[in-house]
Design a protein around this motif. Structure first.
Motif, PDB file in Angstrom:
ATOM      1  N   THR A  83       0.872  -1.241  -0.069  1.00 26.07           N
ATOM      2  CA  THR A  83      -0.064   0.006  -0.041  1.00 26.07           C
ATOM      3  C   THR A  83       0.982   1.369   0.056  1.00 26.07           C
ATOM      4  OG1 THR A  83      -1.972  -1.174   1.303  1.00 26.07           O
ATOM      5  CG2 THR A  83      -1.705   1.267   1.395  1.00 26.07           C
ATOM      6  N   ASP A  86       3.620   2.330  -6.036  1.00 28.00           N
ATOM      7  CA  ASP A  86       3.053   2.413  -7.335  1.00 28.00           C
ATOM      8  C   ASP A  86       3.237   1.012  -8.180  1.00 28.00           C
ATOM      9  OD1 ASP A  86       2.130   2.961  -9.869  1.00 28.00           O
ATOM     10  OD2 ASP A  86       3.501   4.751 -10.221  1.00 28.00           O
ATOM     11  N   ARG A 113      -4.782  -2.280  -9.259  1.00 29.40           N
ATOM     12  CA  ARG A 113      -3.654  -1.021  -9.174  1.00 29.40           C
ATOM     13  C   ARG A 113      -2.772  -0.982 -10.559  1.00 29.40           C
ATOM     14  NH1 ARG A 113      -5.850  -2.467  -4.957  1.00 29.40           N
ATOM     15  NH2 ARG A 113      -6.011  -1.074  -3.030  1.00 29.40           N
TER      16      ARG A 113
END
Length: 293
Positions: A83, A86, A113
């Motif tokens: 978390t 990127d 993500r």
């Protein structure tokens, strides 16, 4: 004539416990550029001396390379560490031990993500990593394209076995095999307990036990065939009815030797249940069906 060595895939590794450190050393020894990060920075010092680049944060480590390998304590740790990083366009290979459901959820989480995802189940202890003759390997599941892309690099620390596109299959294979291992350990513990108080050398007894377990291991192939065909009565050498009739001897022997039957009793209870349902001509495969109900 100029010699152009094959360029090795750079690897980012998050987590430097015993297994993570072993993985790191295997990649370094094979010439892979390696970026490492660990929650406790001191654990990275020795690897830095061996050529690893030590990132100051997980985000820095993830940004360093496309291939990101995660080897942490548990699934919650994976979420905490990743978390804030990127993950877009990253190839995430998660070697953290977890459940099939956690692997599937983590795969979806990574996809949301922008990452590609493989899950792994390590069938080795740290001492087997980087030692091909030790026989260690890793189950992988998830994107087949991703596995093929990194098969060579992932095969450096240990062998690779791809088990399917379902991200949960690596964890499922891992836990299934380890569950069988603990069942074997339970049987061995009971066997040693039976002879423990007698004038029997456990070191002399051990080869007999090991050879017997090896001799019995091929029975899993018949179980698999029966499960596939649905016919549990083909080529049965020891019918369930006969085996159930013999179980009192095992329990009486345990009582005589002052040994608890708690490792055997649950399995014997399942055998009796299957017999009561009319499976007397079968082998022991029907116990599988009792467990999944």
């Amino acid at each position: 004539m100029t010699h152009n060595p094959v360029e090795k895939t750079p690897v980012t590794l998050l987590g430097l416990g015993g297994m993570g450190t072993a993985l790191a050393r295997a990649w370094l020894a094979a010439g892979h550029p390696l970026t490492v990060w660990n929650r406790t920075p001191a654990r990275a010092a020795a690897l830095a001396a061996e050529g690893a680049h030590v990132a100051h944060s997980a985000a820095e480590a993830v940004a360093a390379n496309t291939l990101v390998v995660v080897c942490l304590l548990d699934d919650a740790s994976v979420g905490e560490v990743l978390t804030g990083t990127d993950l877009a366009d990253r190839d995430v290979v998660n070697l953290t031990t977890g459940t099939p459901a956690q692997a599937r959820a983590r795969a979806a989480w990574a996809l949301d993500r922008g990452a590609r995802y493989l899950d792994g189940g390590i069938m080795a202890v740290p001492g087997m990593i980087g030692v091909p003759e030790a026989g260690g390997y890793v189950f992988y599941s998830g994107s087949p394209e991703l596995f093929e892309r990194h098969r060579t690099t992932l095969g450096v620390p240990a062998g690779t076995t791809y088990v399917g596109e379902d991200a949960g299959f690596a964890a499922l294979h891992d836990v299934a095999l380890l569950s069988a291992m603990y069942g074997m350990f339970a049987g061995a513990a009971h066997a040693f307990a039976l002879v423990r108080r007698e004038d029997i050398d456990p070191v002399a007894f051990a080869p007999l036990l090991a050879d017997w377990l090896v001799a019995m291991a091929p029975a899993v192939h018949q179980t698999a065939d029966h499960l596939r065909t649905g016919d549990y009565t083909t080529d049965v050498a020891s019918p369930l009815a006969m085996q159930v009739a013999g179980t009192p001897t095992f329990l009486s022997t345990a009582a005589e030797q002052g040994v608890s039957p708690e490792l055997l009793s649950p399995y014997f209870a399942l055998m009796r249940r299957r017999l009561a349902e009319g499976g007397g001509d079968e082998d022991l495969t029907g116990v599988v069906d009792l467990l999944v109900r």
